[in-house]
Write a protein that holds these residues in place. Structure first.
Motif, PDB file in Angstrom:
ATOM      1  N   VAL A 375       0.879  -1.464   0.263  1.00  0.00           N
ATOM      2  CA  VAL A 375      -0.005  -0.059  -0.267  1.00  0.00           C
ATOM      3  C   VAL A 375       1.107   1.070   0.104  1.00  0.00           C
ATOM      4  O   VAL A 375       0.735   1.977  -0.398  1.00  0.00           O
ATOM      5  CB  VAL A 375      -0.561  -0.312   1.544  1.00  0.00           C
ATOM      6  N   ALA A 378       1.975   1.622  -3.084  1.00  0.00           N
ATOM      7  CA  ALA A 378       1.034   2.565  -4.563  1.00  0.00           C
ATOM      8  C   ALA A 378       0.879   3.210  -4.502  1.00  0.00           C
ATOM      9  O   ALA A 378       0.769   4.104  -5.299  1.00  0.00           O
ATOM     10  CB  ALA A 378      -0.048   1.469  -3.635  1.00  0.00           C
ATOM     11  N   LYS A 379       1.501   4.370  -3.533  1.00  0.00           N
ATOM     12  CA  LYS A 379       0.931   5.485  -2.801  1.00  0.00           C
ATOM     13  C   LYS A 379       1.141   6.217  -3.242  1.00  0.00           C
ATOM     14  O   LYS A 379       1.262   7.180  -4.001  1.00  0.00           O
ATOM     15  CB  LYS A 379       0.117   5.866  -1.234  1.00  0.00           C
ATOM     16  N   CYS A 380       3.016   5.824  -3.153  1.00  0.00           N
ATOM     17  CA  CYS A 380       3.864   6.677  -3.527  1.00  0.00           C
ATOM     18  C   CYS A 380       4.565   6.785  -5.033  1.00  0.00           C
ATOM     19  O   CYS A 380       5.060   7.174  -6.104  1.00  0.00           O
ATOM     20  CB  CYS A 380       5.133   7.067  -2.966  1.00  0.00           C
TER      21      CYS A 380
ATOM     22  N   MET B 150      -5.964   8.290  -6.804  1.00  0.00           N
ATOM     23  CA  MET B 150      -4.666   7.880  -6.634  1.00  0.00           C
ATOM     24  C   MET B 150      -3.968   9.303  -6.075  1.00  0.00           C
ATOM     25  O   MET B 150      -2.170   9.648  -6.184  1.00  0.00           O
ATOM     26  CB  MET B 150      -3.709   7.379  -8.189  1.00  0.00           C
ATOM     27  N   ALA B 153      -3.401  10.638  -2.938  1.00  0.00           N
ATOM     28  CA  ALA B 153      -2.486  10.061  -2.068  1.00  0.00           C
ATOM     29  C   ALA B 153      -1.459  10.226  -2.374  1.00  0.00           C
ATOM     30  O   ALA B 153      -0.957  10.880  -1.264  1.00  0.00           O
ATOM     31  CB  ALA B 153      -2.641   8.296  -2.395  1.00  0.00           C
ATOM     32  N   TYR B 154      -1.060  10.138  -3.089  1.00  0.00           N
ATOM     33  CA  TYR B 154       0.246  10.838  -3.485  1.00  0.00           C
ATOM     34  C   TYR B 154       0.889  12.345  -3.076  1.00  0.00           C
ATOM     35  O   TYR B 154       1.740  13.074  -2.022  1.00  0.00           O
ATOM     36  CB  TYR B 154       0.890  11.093  -5.412  1.00  0.00           C
ATOM     37  N   TYR B 181      -6.203   3.224  -1.937  1.00  0.00           N
ATOM     38  CA  TYR B 181      -5.026   5.003  -1.512  1.00  0.00           C
ATOM     39  C   TYR B 181      -6.064   5.503  -0.942  1.00  0.00           C
ATOM     40  O   TYR B 181      -6.034   6.950  -1.166  1.00  0.00           O
ATOM     41  CB  TYR B 181      -5.340   5.310  -3.740  1.00  0.00           C
ATOM     42  N   GLY B 182      -6.659   5.206   0.115  1.00  0.00           N
ATOM     43  CA  GLY B 182      -7.121   6.213   0.907  1.00  0.00           C
ATOM     44  C   GLY B 182      -8.799   6.763   0.513  1.00  0.00           C
ATOM     45  O   GLY B 182      -8.793   7.650   1.986  1.00  0.00           O
TER      46      GLY B 182
END
Lengths: 461, 461
Positions: A375, A378-380, B150, B153-154, B181-182
């Motif tokens: 996770v 995936a987020k970065c 996405m 999240a980034y 991805y929150g």
């Protein structure tokens, strides 16, 4: 002056490797030969013909030819999704605040979602060339089955897939992708084969295993005119085809004069790990370079880490050749973990020999920590990784964090074998906080080892 | 002598466009301005600030600046998955046995599975830069919601997604990707907003629509401190960001001196189509080149093909600005087709103006024929396409087959906007032979048109 390294290094189509690399040719200690499961005699070309395709048997048995030319038709297919990118994980480095340089070879940018397509098209091509009607196979996570379905659809071959029941249930859409490509998909153990019926009777309610699905696929191939069995991992022919991963990764790094210090891959049957490390390991064996290799296994199925290095059946039904490998015993049934592609009791014989010779390390990780790293990755980095691939991510992250402590600017390369788009049931369990870790007890291991064949080669000297 | 064209044309990272192209700057007839839904007055910067991000409003209202620089942070994010490949469909050409040359710009090689990420990261970036806490949005097929999750999240932004109920139910795993991805995901119409409750009451059991989900997201953004609303299509700012598709496609073709004759894109709200055609249309308007442009719509939701060119609400709840566009009426609720991303009652105002000025054609296709083309495409080109993208595939195939009849060597370019990995419920219906086509009746259309705003601008002169 060193060139600025882009986020993604793409080789051009002309730089696509023209040959696969056969690591065995450069090994001092060759992997042990396959033995007949009944007579325990070394199996040759003719012995293997009822089950495997002719050309693939030649590749399987050849441990002296270092390079095999990739046929033009296969190269053309490769061009639809290869060369695959080598990615510099700038965003992950930033997030970890590590001096390490992290690279990953990304094999997920094709509809099979993994590296499996590299060998699927090769095996389907040789089957077609031999004039066969179709092929049978097993699939764990579903990636190999999808890849083979795609290759067969492209070439016009029939494709029968036995899918490990636990994945079949967790991933209904994987089945549908295979069907869309025209394959038939049967949950394993099934009632359609003698071996499937026997396993269902001995272990009622079993969620299956790769070893069991292999037995079923072999049985159908043997009993059906014009069909042969093909396998997505474990065999040395698969490692040969998958060498394209390592060859491309090495060519991309060489372009920028980058030499990895640590090379990391997840290990199920060994196809991705073997393919990724092959050319680097060849260099190491020849004394031209040194690298640290780490095989990452799930704690729930630790063949290299906790298995024995002996001859064992490749499948639960004991119909396949015996292979000398690190194994938990073909009777070992791993817990229903979320990395279906890593639930195999044994390991490719070449990788086993390399491990035995101390040329490669092995480590195990728990699935909850693996998903946590997945996770974060995936987020970065954007890409939602497959649970299998995430085993390698987790160890890469750990190594990068060690560099943060020591201040070392190590270069870490890992294999990002695939995407997790069909693993959302697993991600949901993780997101909901209800994922558990399953570690085999000593009794589980003993039960597995009890299934090892009783033969002279396996006696402790 | 012309260079051999590879299967995939990749631009290098240095060739990534540094500016977005604003087609409106070169249009002779500008798209009509946005109007206030209550007063029917032209909306300016200040009027839009309660709902939209400041910088994005500037982009929305600007029809004179031809190029906007892409901020470095967005370019860095783009580098994780761009430049996207322009693919020569050699295998499809072979299968169709056509003299046509077929190219597609493939935008599916990222975890959102589509081109939507191009605008998501831009919108999230400007929201973050403005110091906001989070954003709200709607999603149809789920691709935009995934992309925005996405991007958020980034950048560390909160993300609230209203997902059209019919997609929410068809695609449970899409929801899980967003959660991973929150993001929070709510099926629309929900009971969490005034407009959602009202629609649920008026149309019990409705499967929702994009227009309705937009209203809910706008309502929450307006009522929540530190939040703004962002939109994945329809708006001109989105078309601006998506121009990167066309800019890359044109740069890749220019490298090989290839000039397309026909450019084809699927059309929902217009983001992909508008982005793909932008630089080519600019050339056409300036008289530097001629191209045929074809917008492909689902027969079930044919705004450009059967809609009226009038001012209409962008959303079902009538809280968004009025836009002049081809529309079926915000009260039109399309059938629950399998291309959730194309179920929008209206169309981007720039594309509407281009269509009105005769610069672009529009056509409709039925979903069963679309899926048939999708499966054929998957089998030869490997990629399993999204249902939305497959609308463009189907028309590209038809045009290529016409070339086969006439012997013309036309160059066809289409947008392959995304992958169908989360559309397996739809593929399953097609594979099982139970997919149906839904065409709106004249009564359905009349009901939609009855919801058009009663205003002077819409009177027939």
């Amino acid at each position: 002056m060193s060139k600025k390294i882009p986020y993604k290094i793409y080789l051009s189509e002309e730089e696509l490797p023209t040959h696969w690399y056969n690591l065995r040719a450069d090994m001092k200690n060759k992997p042990a030969p396959l033995l007949d499961p009944k007579t325990h005699k070394v199996m040759g070309y003719e012995d293997l013909r009822p089950v495997f395709c002719d050309e693939l048997i030649k590749q399987e048995l050849d441990d002296t030819t270092p390079y095999f030319e990739i046929p033009r038709e296969i190269r053309d297919f490769y061009k639809m999704y290869r060369p695959a990118p080598l990615v510099r994980a700038y965003e992950l480095e930033k997030k970890l605040n590590t001096p390490a340089h992290i690279y990953y070879k990304f094999e997920g940018n094709n509809t099979s979602g993994s590296h499996k397509l590299n060998s699927a098209i090769a095996q389907a091509y040789y089957a077609k060339n031999q004039g066969l009607k179709g092929v049978t196979t097993e699939t764990g996570a579903g990636q190999w089955g999808t890849a083979l379905s795609m290759a067969c659809a492209y070439l016009g071959l029939d494709c029968k897939v036995f899918m490990v029941k636990c994945s079949y249930e967790q991933k209904p859409f994987r089945r549908e992708v295979m069907r869309t490509y025209g394959a038939s998909v049967t949950p394993s153990p099934s009632m359609e084969t003698a071996v499937g019926r026997e396993i269902n009777e001995r272990f009622p309610g079993t969620t299956g295993s790769l070893g069991c699905a292999i037995s079923e696929a072999v049985e159908v191939a043997s009993n059906t005119e014009g069909y042969r069995y093909v396998l997505g991992s474990v065999l040395n022919q698969v490692m040969l085809h998958q060498s394209i991963i390592g060859l491309e990764a090495k060519a991309a790094l060489d372009k920028y004069n980058v030499k990895p210090d640590i090379i990391i891959g997840c290990a199920g049957g060994g196809s991705n790990l073997g393919g990724l490390i092959a050319p680097f390991m060849g260099e190491k064996i020849k004394g031209n370079a040194d690298y640290r290799f780490i095989a990452v296994e799930p704690a729930s199925c630790p063949s290299l880490s906790r298995g024995k290095y002996v001859y064992d059946y490749c499948d639960t039904g004991m119909v396949c050749p015996l292979s000398k490998m690190y194994t938990l015993g073909s009777g070992f049934i791993p817990a229903a973990s979320h990395a279906g592609g890593l639930r195999y009791h044994g390991m490719n014989s070449t990788l086993s020999q390399l491990r035995y010779d101390g040329l490669m390390e092995a480590t195990t990780v728990k699935q909850t920590e693996v998903f946590a790293s997945a996770v974060e990755f995936a987020k970065c980095e954007g890409i939602l990784p497959a649970p299998e691939s995430s085993h390698a991510i987790h160890v890469a992250v750990n190594e990068a964090l060690k560099c943060k402590e020591t201040g070392e600017e190590k270069v870490i390369l890992f294999g990002l074998t695939g995407t997790g788009y069909f693993d959302m049931v697993s991600y949901q369990k993780f997101n909901d906080g209800i994922m558990k870790d399953y570690l085999p007890t000593d009794e589980d291991l003993e039960r597995g080892f009890a299934s090892l064949p009783d033969m002279a080669e396996n006696e402790v000297k």
